[in-house]
Design an enzyme around this catalytic site. Sequence first.
Site, PDB file in Angstrom:
ATOM      1  N   PHE A 110       1.303   0.512  -1.618  1.00 16.13           N
ATOM      2  CA  PHE A 110       1.381   0.692  -0.172  1.00 16.13           C
ATOM      3  C   PHE A 110       2.154  -0.438   0.492  1.00 16.13           C
ATOM      4  O   PHE A 110       3.038  -0.216   1.312  1.00 16.13           O
ATOM      5  CB  PHE A 110      -0.030   0.790   0.424  1.00 16.13           C
ATOM      6  CG  PHE A 110      -0.083   0.630   1.913  1.00 16.13           C
ATOM      7  CD1 PHE A 110       0.430   1.619   2.742  1.00 16.13           C
ATOM      8  CD2 PHE A 110      -0.637  -0.500   2.491  1.00 16.13           C
ATOM      9  CE1 PHE A 110       0.382   1.475   4.132  1.00 16.13           C
ATOM     10  CE2 PHE A 110      -0.686  -0.655   3.865  1.00 16.13           C
ATOM     11  CZ  PHE A 110      -0.170   0.344   4.690  1.00 16.13           C
ATOM     12  N   TYR A 111       1.860  -1.685   0.122  1.00 16.81           N
ATOM     13  CA  TYR A 111       2.488  -2.831   0.772  1.00 16.81           C
ATOM     14  C   TYR A 111       3.950  -3.035   0.394  1.00 16.81           C
ATOM     15  O   TYR A 111       4.639  -3.837   1.022  1.00 16.81           O
ATOM     16  CB  TYR A 111       1.688  -4.114   0.527  1.00 16.81           C
ATOM     17  CG  TYR A 111       0.536  -4.253   1.490  1.00 16.81           C
ATOM     18  CD1 TYR A 111       0.761  -4.384   2.857  1.00 16.81           C
ATOM     19  CD2 TYR A 111      -0.777  -4.230   1.046  1.00 16.81           C
ATOM     20  CE1 TYR A 111      -0.282  -4.494   3.753  1.00 16.81           C
ATOM     21  CE2 TYR A 111      -1.830  -4.342   1.925  1.00 16.81           C
ATOM     22  CZ  TYR A 111      -1.581  -4.473   3.288  1.00 16.81           C
ATOM     23  OH  TYR A 111      -2.614  -4.580   4.174  1.00 16.81           O
ATOM     24  N   THR A 112       4.472  -2.307  -0.578  1.00 19.22           N
ATOM     25  CA  THR A 112       5.892  -2.440  -0.897  1.00 19.22           C
ATOM     26  C   THR A 112       6.772  -1.837   0.188  1.00 19.22           C
ATOM     27  O   THR A 112       7.940  -2.189   0.303  1.00 19.22           O
ATOM     28  CB  THR A 112       6.248  -1.776  -2.238  1.00 19.22           C
ATOM     29  OG1 THR A 112       5.887  -0.412  -2.187  1.00 19.22           O
ATOM     30  CG2 THR A 112       5.588  -2.478  -3.390  1.00 19.22           C
TER      31      THR A 112
END
Length: 106
Positions: free
Chosen positions: A67-69
């Site tokens: 998700f944080y990519t």
Amino acid sequence: QFEVPSRSAGNQIYVPELERIVLGKKKGTRTFLNVKECRKTTITTRVMQLLHQVLSKEIHITKRDLFYTDVKLFVDQSESDGVLDDVATMIGCTRSNLHVVASDKV
């Protein structure tokens, strides 16, 4: 256009020999016909790209790492999680086969 196996409850079948729930033959498609469909297809393509990188490097990541990519694209982790499940069903494997593990609870 992507063809995606349906993960709906009506398409899930319990196979006693495997002691597992498997998906039936119902499928859905992802197209570029409108903004909503185009966005979902874009997210699917991005998740596939990220998974390719993870598998090529032979590393493992968490669903949260995924998700944080690309927070700007995914906006909410439930979007990346759902598409991750879709990709796994598209190619007929589990999330762990894609080197993605659940996030640790803190």
